[in-house]
Design a protein around this motif. Sequence first.
Motif, mmCIF file in Angstrom:
data_model
loop_
_atom_site.group_PDB
_atom_site.id
_atom_site.type_symbol
_atom_site.label_atom_id
_atom_site.label_comp_id
_atom_site.label_asym_id
_atom_site.label_seq_id
_atom_site.Cartn_x
_atom_site.Cartn_y
_atom_site.Cartn_z
ATOM 1 N N ASN A 59 0.806 -1.202 0.000
ATOM 2 C CA ASN A 59 0.000 0.000 0.000
ATOM 3 C C ASN A 59 0.854 1.275 0.000
ATOM 4 O O ASN A 59 0.447 2.292 -0.539
ATOM 5 N N ILE A 62 1.432 2.898 -3.431
ATOM 6 C CA ILE A 62 0.426 3.733 -4.090
ATOM 7 C C ILE A 62 0.644 5.196 -3.687
ATOM 8 O O ILE A 62 0.532 6.107 -4.503
ATOM 9 N N VAL A 63 1.013 5.391 -2.417
ATOM 10 C CA VAL A 63 1.296 6.753 -1.961
ATOM 11 C C VAL A 63 2.591 7.238 -2.602
ATOM 12 O O VAL A 63 2.716 8.402 -3.002
ATOM 13 N N LEU A 84 -9.254 12.714 -13.209
ATOM 14 C CA LEU A 84 -9.413 11.413 -12.554
ATOM 15 C C LEU A 84 -10.198 11.472 -11.253
ATOM 16 O O LEU A 84 -10.296 10.464 -10.550
ATOM 17 N N LEU A 85 -10.749 12.650 -10.920
ATOM 18 C CA LEU A 85 -11.430 12.792 -9.622
ATOM 19 C C LEU A 85 -12.377 11.628 -9.340
ATOM 20 O O LEU A 85 -12.293 10.977 -8.297
ATOM 21 N N LEU A 86 -13.249 11.351 -10.305
ATOM 22 C CA LEU A 86 -14.272 10.339 -10.036
ATOM 23 C C LEU A 86 -13.700 8.915 -9.996
ATOM 24 O O LEU A 86 -13.866 8.213 -8.997
ATOM 25 N N VAL A 88 -10.684 7.776 -9.561
ATOM 26 C CA VAL A 88 -9.734 7.554 -8.470
ATOM 27 C C VAL A 88 -10.448 7.579 -7.123
ATOM 28 O O VAL A 88 -10.116 6.798 -6.221
ATOM 29 N N SER A 89 -11.450 8.447 -6.979
ATOM 30 C CA SER A 89 -12.186 8.463 -5.706
ATOM 31 C C SER A 89 -12.856 7.121 -5.464
ATOM 32 O O SER A 89 -12.835 6.600 -4.340
ATOM 33 N N LEU A 92 -10.351 4.701 -4.382
ATOM 34 C CA LEU A 92 -9.954 4.913 -2.986
ATOM 35 C C LEU A 92 -10.955 4.295 -2.026
ATOM 36 O O LEU A 92 -10.580 3.684 -1.022
ATOM 37 N N LEU A 93 -12.239 4.473 -2.357
ATOM 38 C CA LEU A 93 -13.271 3.918 -1.485
ATOM 39 C C LEU A 93 -13.158 2.389 -1.444
ATOM 40 O O LEU A 93 -13.210 1.778 -0.367
ATOM 41 N N LEU A 95 -10.536 0.657 -2.038
ATOM 42 C CA LEU A 95 -9.299 0.311 -1.341
ATOM 43 C C LEU A 95 -9.491 0.357 0.174
ATOM 44 O O LEU A 95 -9.017 -0.522 0.906
ATOM 45 N N ALA A 96 -10.215 1.385 0.637
ATOM 46 C CA ALA A 96 -10.440 1.514 2.072
ATOM 47 C C ALA A 96 -11.243 0.331 2.597
ATOM 48 O O ALA A 96 -10.882 -0.293 3.594
ATOM 49 N N VAL A 97 -12.319 0.014 1.884
ATOM 50 C CA VAL A 97 -13.163 -1.093 2.322
ATOM 51 C C VAL A 97 -12.363 -2.401 2.272
ATOM 52 O O VAL A 97 -12.376 -3.208 3.203
ATOM 53 N N SER A 99 -9.025 -2.963 2.372
ATOM 54 C CA SER A 99 -7.963 -3.117 3.373
ATOM 55 C C SER A 99 -8.548 -3.356 4.750
ATOM 56 O O SER A 99 -8.091 -4.218 5.494
#
Lengths: 344, 453
Positions: A59, A62-63, A84-86, A88-89, A92-93, A95-97, A99
């Motif tokens: 992870n 990615i940063v 890429l706002l949409l 990539v957002s 991200l969501l 990815l959060a769920v 991880s």
Amino acid sequence: MSDQLIAVSLLWLFVFVYAIAASVDFGAGFWALVYLYRKENNMTTIANRYLSPSWEVTNVFIVLIVVGMVSFFPGATAALGTVLLLPVSIALLLLAVRSAFLVYSHAAESKYRRALIIISGATGVFLPLLLILVLPITYGGVIGVSEGTEHLLWGELLTSPSTYAYLAFAGLSTLFLSSLLLADYSHVSEDWRAYREYRKDAILIGPFALIAAILILVTMQEDAPWMYENLLAHKGWILASGVFYFLGYLVLFAPKKAGAPSPGRPRLAVIATVLQYLLAATGYGAAHLPYIVYPTVTIESGFTDETTFHALFASYIVGFAVLTPGFWLFWRMFMRDKKYLRQK
Amino acid sequence: MDQVVLARSLFGTTMAFHIIFATIGVGLPLMILIVEILYQFTGDSDYALMAKRWTRGFAVLLGVAIPSGTIAGVQLSLLWPEFMKVVGKVIALPFQIEIFAFLLEALFMSIYVYAADRLSRGMRIISVALVAFGAVMSAILITNVHAFEGTPTGFRLVNGEIVDVHPWQAFFNPSFAVSAGHVTVSAYMTGAFVVASMAAFKMLKRGLVEKEYVFHRKALLCGLVVGGLFSVLTAVNGHASAQHLYREQPEKLAAAEGLFETQRYAPLAIGGVTDRETHEVKYALEIPWALSFLADNRFDTEVKGLNEWPEEDWPPLFVHTLFNLMVGFGFLLLAMSIVGFTWRRLLKRDSFPRWMIWGFLFSGPFSMLAIEFGWIFSCTGRQPWILYHMMRTAEAATRTGNLGMLFLLFTGVYLLLAVATIVVLRAYFKRHPLGDDLVGGDLIGGEEADLHV
């Protein structure tokens, strides 16, 4: 080599490392899910033994890519960030769920565990698909400009055949790379049952991943002719990549190693296949230059301040030098230590 | 809603959520390190057990801390593209070095959690020390970017072009030391009080066996002592921060204190509500001359009031309340730890009265609230600037649509993760009760098996 070229090569190298590591990471989550419902097997355990210590480290990359992008090419970041706002957002969501549930599946009560593994495995499969969209987006034709602001033309993106070639390539590569690495991991762990399964998966998926890669080339002729021509000029890389694909695939059928009950040399296959992807990525990257986002942002126009670049470059050298012992210890503890690998 | 407000709401929500995990992520490793060392010196196995149990909790929290941090990092580029142009050219170093700190933490966290049974004692302490070091360095380096926003240095903006860049000057901008110090000591304070809270929660349960009560009492005292120590440091540093504002961002100090008229012998207004119309703080307790003294150690110090600046450049006036709440909670926590320490160590009492334990139960949440108020104060108090006196927040925000929908989506996912975190932590510790561990004997082994499927 110019500063811009060094910067873009370094950034592309990070993308490559993340692409490989994340494929294995997301793929392992997926296999943990697939083998959850087969009785009496150790497959999910093998996948998790790999995942538990490694996902955090994966992870970080990615940063690293995002920070590399911002610090080396702030101009390109501004343009890409808007477009890429949409997508990539949403990534991200997921990815959060993914991880969180991956970690929680280890800690939760067993009645919830299945659900958590299913959610984290399934979200993991969507992530490579979303992330690879950056490639067809940056090679042109799907970014529109209105009132001075760039925005993504979803219609164009979703109707272009090359988008689907990339999606297929991302999904199949994820499964191919992860099954290959897990085959090697179970080989080292001497879990022969798991090894046979993962080897079979790799043998099954490999050719399809290759076909998807060829489809990318075919559709590129139509969708990004500028890049296709550049790629022809760099065709040596692509051909060499193909050679390593066959080498890697063939050693899966090599006569068995002394002491192993099954054929194949998975470690060699992993090395050859990673080289295959590395060669292809080098050719692809070279053909993409000088553009970061075609046709508006080049490595020159988006580049950072020279003094900042030199300071950053020095920090990379010092940083990785300091961290090397840490990586070495990590490798020794989780990828090589028989006591860790062979526990029941 | 207006685009800038939406972008700020989305990013603010992400940060408010991430800060909870990030702060514990800095504070808890220090607590684990402290009890590992205590175990080394005292040989008391309770401390080894604390390290083990806190590490389990920490490993679970990382499942959210890491992705939420990733979201925060990426959202910066998505929501503030113009600002990130300046960041990329001028203040990229802290972000870059932060990655290395983050990698160090991730590598040794895995080693400490999943390889604990294969490490020597010394190596375990080194591993957890590196985790703590990596965590605090990440926090300090990210804070550096925040400090840069308040006191941007190391470049000039000429007709919108960034020129004359000195990345190390930007790195060592005037606010760096004082802000980084504040974030560090307040995170250590919070980590300690979170531990104290958990211990208090367990001590409230009736019918605990003696051994368990003693275990929790030790943990409680650990938390209170470390928390008390760091709340003193936070207060000392907070005073330095306020004096720093007096010099570098006077309108932020004026808004924090609700001061409108520039004056010598300025009074300190505690509490109350700042009134934009009448230019006063209503219902406040006023201490004459105190603000001047706090600002620069002299009663005749002239403190600038908000009227020095056009009203459109004022920060929102409610920051006065946030500032008061932050400071108030800080002193309350300090008092709590003094009471707890005195009771146990000076009066040598073996058990705490229940009302006192109820108080300690709230120390962690209060500390976290102080952190939240502090961050909101610090970021809102800088408005309308994203780079103080150089770039307005409105100039930096993205012009892409869909922000409203994304705001709802992200908030929903944060809520889901918050609930899941609580459920999982509860379930986990219910399945691994302290009683089992106390009789369990094998303290170090078995860690890893527990955390795998």
